[in-house]
Write an enzyme that holds these catalytic residues in place. Structure first.
Site, PDB file in Angstrom:
ATOM      1  N   ARG A  93      38.523  97.995  22.130  1.00 10.40           N
ATOM      2  CA  ARG A  93      37.356  98.635  21.497  1.00 10.40           C
ATOM      3  C   ARG A  93      37.845  99.799  20.649  1.00 10.40           C
ATOM      4  O   ARG A  93      38.653 100.600  21.113  1.00 10.40           O
ATOM      5  CB  ARG A  93      36.412  99.226  22.557  1.00 10.40           C
ATOM      6  CG  ARG A  93      35.813  98.272  23.484  1.00 10.40           C
ATOM      7  CD  ARG A  93      34.578  98.833  24.180  1.00 10.40           C
ATOM      8  NE  ARG A  93      34.665 100.165  24.735  1.00 10.40           N
ATOM      9  CZ  ARG A  93      33.668 100.754  25.367  1.00 10.40           C
ATOM     10  NH1 ARG A  93      32.501 100.127  25.507  1.00 10.40           N
ATOM     11  NH2 ARG A  93      33.786 101.948  25.876  1.00 10.40           N
ATOM     12  N   THR A  97      33.860 103.552  16.871  1.00 10.21           N
ATOM     13  CA  THR A  97      32.731 102.645  16.582  1.00 10.21           C
ATOM     14  C   THR A  97      32.389 101.746  17.774  1.00 10.21           C
ATOM     15  O   THR A  97      31.324 101.133  17.797  1.00 10.21           O
ATOM     16  CB  THR A  97      33.072 101.718  15.400  1.00 10.21           C
ATOM     17  OG1 THR A  97      34.161 100.872  15.806  1.00 10.21           O
ATOM     18  CG2 THR A  97      33.475 102.495  14.163  1.00 10.21           C
ATOM     19  N   ASP A 191      37.632 104.817  32.869  1.00 11.77           N
ATOM     20  CA  ASP A 191      38.382 103.854  32.050  1.00 11.77           C
ATOM     21  C   ASP A 191      39.291 103.032  32.973  1.00 11.77           C
ATOM     22  O   ASP A 191      40.291 103.537  33.494  1.00 11.77           O
ATOM     23  CB  ASP A 191      39.204 104.601  30.996  1.00 11.77           C
ATOM     24  CG  ASP A 191      39.820 103.625  29.994  1.00 11.77           C
ATOM     25  OD1 ASP A 191      40.472 102.654  30.426  1.00 11.77           O
ATOM     26  OD2 ASP A 191      39.637 103.831  28.784  1.00 11.77           O
ATOM     27  N   ASP A 194      43.067 102.728  31.893  1.00 10.61           N
ATOM     28  CA  ASP A 194      43.833 103.966  32.075  1.00 10.61           C
ATOM     29  C   ASP A 194      44.129 104.207  33.553  1.00 10.61           C
ATOM     30  O   ASP A 194      45.231 104.613  33.920  1.00 10.61           O
ATOM     31  CB  ASP A 194      43.060 105.168  31.505  1.00 10.61           C
ATOM     32  CG  ASP A 194      43.130 105.210  29.977  1.00 10.61           C
ATOM     33  OD1 ASP A 194      43.884 104.403  29.396  1.00 10.61           O
ATOM     34  OD2 ASP A 194      42.422 106.047  29.384  1.00 10.61           O
TER      35      ASP A 194
HETATM   36  C1  PRP Z   1      37.678  97.818  28.085  1.00 10.82           C
HETATM   37  C2  PRP Z   1      37.410  96.743  29.122  1.00 10.82           C
HETATM   38  C3  PRP Z   1      36.717  95.666  28.326  1.00 10.82           C
HETATM   39  C4  PRP Z   1      35.943  96.470  27.308  1.00 10.82           C
HETATM   40  C5  PRP Z   1      34.508  96.523  27.710  1.00 10.82           C
HETATM   41  O1  PRP Z   1      38.800  97.539  27.344  1.00 10.82           O
HETATM   42  O2  PRP Z   1      38.564  96.279  29.759  1.00 10.82           O
HETATM   43  O3  PRP Z   1      37.594  94.765  27.696  1.00 10.82           O
HETATM   44  O4  PRP Z   1      36.487  97.785  27.299  1.00 10.82           O
HETATM   45  O5  PRP Z   1      33.737  97.129  26.735  1.00 10.82           O
HETATM   46  P1  PRP Z   1      32.686  96.356  25.844  1.00 10.82           P
HETATM   47  O6  PRP Z   1      31.924  95.459  26.773  1.00 10.82           O
HETATM   48  O7  PRP Z   1      31.840  97.460  25.290  1.00 10.82           O
HETATM   49  O8  PRP Z   1      33.408  95.605  24.780  1.00 10.82           O
HETATM   50  P2  PRP Z   1      39.419  98.539  26.254  1.00 10.82           P
HETATM   51  O9  PRP Z   1      38.918  98.202  24.894  1.00 10.82           O
HETATM   52  O10 PRP Z   1      39.234  99.946  26.707  1.00 10.82           O
HETATM   53  O11 PRP Z   1      40.931  98.143  26.245  1.00 10.82           O
HETATM   54  P3  PRP Z   1      42.034  98.153  27.410  1.00 10.82           P
HETATM   55  O12 PRP Z   1      41.704  97.016  28.342  1.00 10.82           O
HETATM   56  O13 PRP Z   1      43.284  97.917  26.618  1.00 10.82           O
HETATM   57  O14 PRP Z   1      42.002  99.484  28.093  1.00 10.82           O
HETATM   58  N1  URA Z   2      35.841 100.148  29.559  1.00  6.18           N
HETATM   59  C1  URA Z   2      36.106 100.790  30.710  1.00  6.18           C
HETATM   60  O1  URA Z   2      37.242 100.755  31.197  1.00  6.18           O
HETATM   61  N2  URA Z   2      35.110 101.469  31.293  1.00  6.18           N
HETATM   62  C2  URA Z   2      33.864 101.526  30.794  1.00  6.18           C
HETATM   63  O2  URA Z   2      32.995 102.174  31.396  1.00  6.18           O
HETATM   64  C3  URA Z   2      33.600 100.851  29.594  1.00  6.18           C
HETATM   65  C4  URA Z   2      34.606 100.159  28.982  1.00  6.18           C
END
Ligand code: PRP
Ligand code: URA
Length: 199
Positions: A93, A97, A191, A194
């Site tokens: 994400r 945005t 997160d 993280d």
């Molecule tokens: C997080 C999570 C999902 C997404 C959910 O990933 O693991 O893939 O956000 O959000 P959404 O439903 O609003 O799309 P992130 O983009 O933070 O990446 P990461 O897994 O690399 O931390």
């Molecule tokens: N991704 C995460 O890891 N946590 C949230 O709450 C939303 C997106």
């Protein structure tokens, strides 16, 4: 047990090694639930003393983690389905945005018979999962043969997937009511990536 594991994951004081092991335990409960949907056929096996009737999956099972947080569910999924081919989506994400950006895609050739388990622990706006589902259907997956495994979803995320892909099955440990201004799930767990990867 699901609520017990969720409470540990939600607690901001949970250390990273406990967060990882708890995500694994909860993931195995969710995957066992998802496995109940997979069509089985009758199968006979010879024991040392006779013939026993049993069941075997009637189709190929494909595991598809969404990087990076989806990797947290992959080791458990492989314990349950050790022969499953693995496809991957790298989706991130945008921090401002919140639009999902596909930076990597690698899927095995799919047939409409395959049963696909999409692994992503967090479903917030459903942007990332919707993009993954769109690409999976383009690649030949059938929506009624896709199960989405998530640890926490927002109400909006669940409804969005239901509306866009009504046949997709959603297996989720908890559905939380809100998203904050930054589109994080509230109360959620923060997160996931993280906390799991220690970044
Ligand atoms: C997080 C999570 C999902 C997404 C959910 O990933 O693991 O893939 O956000 O959000 P959404 O439903 O609003 O799309 P992130 O983009 O933070 O990446 P990461 O897994 O690399 O931390
Ligand atoms: N991704 C995460 O890891 N946590 C949230 O709450 C939303 C997106």
């Amino acid at each position: 047990m699901k609520d017990f594991y969720l409470t540990i994951l939600r607690d901001q004081t949970t250390a990273s090694e406990v967060f990882r092991s708890t995500a694994k335990q909860l993931g195995s409960l969710l995957l066992a639930e998802a496995a109940k949907e997979i069509p089985m056929h009758e199968a006979e096996v010879e024991t040392v003393l006779g013939t026993a009737s049993g069941k075997k999956p009637a189709c190929r099972i494909i595991l598809v983690p969404i990087l990076r947080a989806g990797l947290a569910l992959l080791p458990t999924a492989l314990e349950l389905f050790p022969t499953a081919p693995i496809g991957m989506f790298g989706i991130r994400r945008d921090e401002k945005t919140v639009e999902p950006r596909l930076y990597y895609q690698n899927l095995p050739p799919l047939t409409s018979d395959d049963w696909i388990l999409v692994l992503d622990p967090m479903l917030a706006t459903a942007g990332s999962v919707s993009l993954a589902l769109e690409k999976l259907l383009e690649a030949g997956a059938r929506p009624d043969r896709v199960s989405l495994i998530s640890i926490i979803a927002s109400k909006l995320g669940v409804e969005t997937v239901q509306k866009r892909y009504p046949a997709v099955k959603q297996i989720i440990a908890a559905v939380d009511p809100e998203l904050n201004r930054d589109k994080f799930i509230v109360p959620g767990l923060g997160d996931f990536g993280d906390r799991y990867f220690g970044t």
